[in-house]
Design a protein around this motif. Sequence first.
Motif, PDB file in Angstrom:
ATOM      1  N   TYR A   6      81.838   8.815 -43.715  1.00  0.00           N
ATOM      2  CA  TYR A   6      83.196   9.338 -43.824  1.00  0.00           C
ATOM      3  C   TYR A   6      84.071   8.883 -42.657  1.00  0.00           C
ATOM      4  CZ  TYR A   6      80.756  12.554 -46.958  1.00  0.00           C
ATOM      5  OH  TYR A   6      79.971  13.091 -47.959  1.00  0.00           O
ATOM      6  N   ARG A   7      85.346   8.731 -42.941  1.00  0.00           N
ATOM      7  CA  ARG A   7      86.331   8.585 -41.879  1.00  0.00           C
ATOM      8  C   ARG A   7      86.557   9.970 -41.272  1.00  0.00           C
ATOM      9  NH1 ARG A   7      89.244   3.705 -42.473  1.00  0.00           N
ATOM     10  NH2 ARG A   7      88.689   2.602 -44.404  1.00  0.00           N
ATOM     11  N   PRO A   8      87.058  10.031 -40.027  1.00  0.00           N
ATOM     12  CA  PRO A   8      87.237  11.353 -39.399  1.00  0.00           C
ATOM     13  C   PRO A   8      88.031  12.339 -40.239  1.00  0.00           C
ATOM     14  CG  PRO A   8      87.477   9.630 -37.772  1.00  0.00           C
ATOM     15  CD  PRO A   8      87.352   8.933 -39.096  1.00  0.00           C
ATOM     16  N   GLY A   9      89.114  11.882 -40.846  1.00  0.00           N
ATOM     17  CA  GLY A   9      89.947  12.778 -41.636  1.00  0.00           C
ATOM     18  C   GLY A   9      89.319  13.230 -42.929  1.00  0.00           C
ATOM     19  N   GLU A  10      88.216  12.600 -43.316  1.00  0.00           N
ATOM     20  CA  GLU A  10      87.558  12.944 -44.574  1.00  0.00           C
ATOM     21  C   GLU A  10      86.456  13.983 -44.407  1.00  0.00           C
ATOM     22  OE1 GLU A  10      88.070   8.466 -46.571  1.00  0.00           O
ATOM     23  OE2 GLU A  10      86.164   9.082 -45.666  1.00  0.00           O
ATOM     24  N   LEU A  11      86.114  14.300 -43.170  1.00  0.00           N
ATOM     25  CA  LEU A  11      85.035  15.260 -42.923  1.00  0.00           C
ATOM     26  C   LEU A  11      85.508  16.657 -43.306  1.00  0.00           C
ATOM     27  CD1 LEU A  11      82.131  15.055 -41.680  1.00  0.00           C
ATOM     28  CD2 LEU A  11      83.129  15.941 -39.571  1.00  0.00           C
ATOM     29  N   SER A  12      84.747  17.342 -44.143  1.00  0.00           N
ATOM     30  CA  SER A  12      85.160  18.657 -44.618  1.00  0.00           C
ATOM     31  C   SER A  12      84.974  19.719 -43.535  1.00  0.00           C
ATOM     32  CB  SER A  12      84.350  19.049 -45.848  1.00  0.00           C
ATOM     33  OG  SER A  12      83.004  19.333 -45.497  1.00  0.00           O
ATOM     34  N   GLU A  13      85.675  20.826 -43.693  1.00  0.00           N
ATOM     35  CA  GLU A  13      85.528  21.939 -42.760  1.00  0.00           C
ATOM     36  C   GLU A  13      84.110  22.487 -42.793  1.00  0.00           C
ATOM     37  OE1 GLU A  13      87.528  23.183 -40.463  1.00  0.00           O
ATOM     38  OE2 GLU A  13      88.971  21.598 -40.911  1.00  0.00           O
ATOM     39  N   VAL A  47      88.453  10.787 -30.623  1.00  0.00           N
ATOM     40  CA  VAL A  47      88.373   9.335 -30.450  1.00  0.00           C
ATOM     41  C   VAL A  47      88.917   8.643 -31.700  1.00  0.00           C
ATOM     42  CG1 VAL A  47      86.837   7.352 -30.132  1.00  0.00           C
ATOM     43  CG2 VAL A  47      86.438   9.458 -28.831  1.00  0.00           C
ATOM     44  N   GLY A  48      88.631   9.218 -32.863  1.00  0.00           N
ATOM     45  CA  GLY A  48      89.105   8.647 -34.116  1.00  0.00           C
ATOM     46  C   GLY A  48      90.615   8.591 -34.228  1.00  0.00           C
ATOM     47  N   PRO A  70      77.682  10.031 -35.589  1.00  0.00           N
ATOM     48  CA  PRO A  70      78.993   9.461 -35.294  1.00  0.00           C
ATOM     49  C   PRO A  70      78.847   8.059 -34.712  1.00  0.00           C
ATOM     50  CG  PRO A  70      78.373  11.018 -33.583  1.00  0.00           C
ATOM     51  CD  PRO A  70      77.278  11.064 -34.614  1.00  0.00           C
ATOM     52  N   HIS A  71      79.721   7.135 -35.109  1.00  0.00           N
ATOM     53  CA  HIS A  71      79.666   5.767 -34.610  1.00  0.00           C
ATOM     54  C   HIS A  71      81.005   5.084 -34.812  1.00  0.00           C
ATOM     55  CE1 HIS A  71      78.586   5.624 -38.897  1.00  0.00           C
ATOM     56  NE2 HIS A  71      79.149   4.417 -38.922  1.00  0.00           N
ATOM     57  N   GLN A  72      81.155   3.953 -34.161  1.00  0.00           N
ATOM     58  CA  GLN A  72      82.313   3.102 -34.376  1.00  0.00           C
ATOM     59  C   GLN A  72      81.833   1.797 -34.988  1.00  0.00           C
ATOM     60  OE1 GLN A  72      84.214   4.324 -30.215  1.00  0.00           O
ATOM     61  NE2 GLN A  72      85.535   2.869 -31.290  1.00  0.00           N
ATOM     62  N   ARG A  73      82.624   1.256 -35.910  1.00  0.00           N
ATOM     63  CA  ARG A  73      82.215   0.060 -36.648  1.00  0.00           C
ATOM     64  C   ARG A  73      83.339  -0.963 -36.655  1.00  0.00           C
ATOM     65  NH1 ARG A  73      82.742  -2.299 -41.539  1.00  0.00           N
ATOM     66  NH2 ARG A  73      80.901  -3.265 -42.477  1.00  0.00           N
ATOM     67  N   ARG A  80      78.960   0.647 -32.443  1.00  0.00           N
ATOM     68  CA  ARG A  80      78.898   1.128 -31.063  1.00  0.00           C
ATOM     69  C   ARG A  80      78.901   2.646 -31.081  1.00  0.00           C
ATOM     70  NH1 ARG A  80      81.649  -2.462 -27.329  1.00  0.00           N
ATOM     71  NH2 ARG A  80      82.867  -0.728 -26.496  1.00  0.00           N
ATOM     72  N   ALA A  81      78.374   3.238 -30.027  1.00  0.00           N
ATOM     73  CA  ALA A  81      78.473   4.686 -29.887  1.00  0.00           C
ATOM     74  C   ALA A  81      79.947   5.061 -29.794  1.00  0.00           C
ATOM     75  CB  ALA A  81      77.730   5.142 -28.636  1.00  0.00           C
ATOM     76  N   VAL A  82      80.305   6.208 -30.325  1.00  0.00           N
ATOM     77  CA  VAL A  82      81.693   6.659 -30.279  1.00  0.00           C
ATOM     78  C   VAL A  82      82.148   6.792 -28.826  1.00  0.00           C
ATOM     79  CG1 VAL A  82      83.213   8.624 -30.719  1.00  0.00           C
ATOM     80  CG2 VAL A  82      81.671   7.821 -32.504  1.00  0.00           C
ATOM     81  N   GLY A  83      83.260   6.120 -28.497  1.00  0.00           N
ATOM     82  CA  GLY A  83      83.783   6.195 -27.142  1.00  0.00           C
ATOM     83  C   GLY A  83      82.934   5.471 -26.123  1.00  0.00           C
ATOM     84  N   LEU A  84      82.172   4.451 -26.557  1.00  0.00           N
ATOM     85  CA  LEU A  84      81.323   3.711 -25.620  1.00  0.00           C
ATOM     86  C   LEU A  84      82.144   3.274 -24.404  1.00  0.00           C
ATOM     87  CD1 LEU A  84      78.342   2.467 -25.590  1.00  0.00           C
ATOM     88  CD2 LEU A  84      79.469   0.298 -26.089  1.00  0.00           C
TER      89      LEU A  84
END
Length: 370
Positions: A6-13, A47-48, A70-73, A80-84
């Motif tokens: 998922y993209r950050p905005g797609e993650l459900s509550e 970070v997203g 969580p990761h960055q692509r 990469r790790a998020v916020g590497l």
Amino acid sequence: MDIGVYRPGELSEADRAAWTAMQSKAHLHGSPELANPFLSPEFTLAVGRHRRGVRIAVVRQDGEPVAFFPHQRSAAGVGRAVGLGVSDAQGLVHRPGFTWDARALLRACSLSVWEFDHLVEGQGPFQARATGSFASPVMDVDQGYDTYLSDLRARSPKFTRTTLAKDRKLGRDAGEVRYVHDERDPAALRTLMGWKSAQYRRTGRSDRFAHEWISQLAQHLFHTRSEPFAGILSVLYAGGKPVAAHFGLRTQRVLACWFPAYDPAFSKYSPGLILHLRMAEAAAAGGIAYLDLGRGQKEYKDSLKTRELSVSEGWVTRRHPVALGHRVRRAPVRALRNTVVARPELFERADSLLKQVGKIRSVADITTKK
């Protein structure tokens, strides 16, 4: 087992709540390292907002989330790790007993490689690909500040006596010393960032706050507040003037130290050390179990720590030409840096050279301003 990305905005509550619940109960299941703020959904989502390519893989069993990765692509599939580079804790947040196949996870995320430099303990499938492990000192305050201070006196009596004496002397010389654990004035954050930028330049290091996304990320997290997560700005005042400050992140049990700095005009009082002791006292009163000082060899960390965690760096790769190219490009730089840091004689020379560069920078800055 089902894996959705998922993209950050797609993650459900509901998924965010499940992620937070895993962190809040991690210490009960023998994995306290998973409670680190850098592994929180709030950090990944922040970070997203300022970096492209942030994704969250959610692993489900019987329809229920059991792990979050969580990761960055990049467009080429480099992960990469998020916020590497600014994140001090990385890995997969999961339910107790969950195991995974690292390469299968990468395949599901369309990654050829995933790079990390602060992988927390207990990440067996990732740690198998680690190229090195490093100490991350912590200050344990779960037994209360008085216990911590008593232990510090026993371990380092001269250091403790001297630091507390400087605290009193600062008050006599500069005026009443006041500590604010959770300062909400944005001007204080700007002051801290200015001090930190000057420190980076003075010591020849790369100024992180010169990168717009890092500056914006810190400001975003300063305004992020909830019961399980918050950005915490702590400030030490003397005579009504800020002399030292720190911005970090906290969960319910961990305060991650991130950006400490002080006014060089007060350096003889060691205001940074005084600040950390005040932070420890306030954190203990607020139910924090420990302060994570972060990876890195610093004299002040050795003086304040009660023990050390271990974080790892390395790559998880699939058989793919992109993964090979990434490692060929990144491995020599990382190996050289670690060799210099690990050998005191090389580190001292490198540090001296960087400080000389910093002096040249300072002269150039003054000349430019004129």
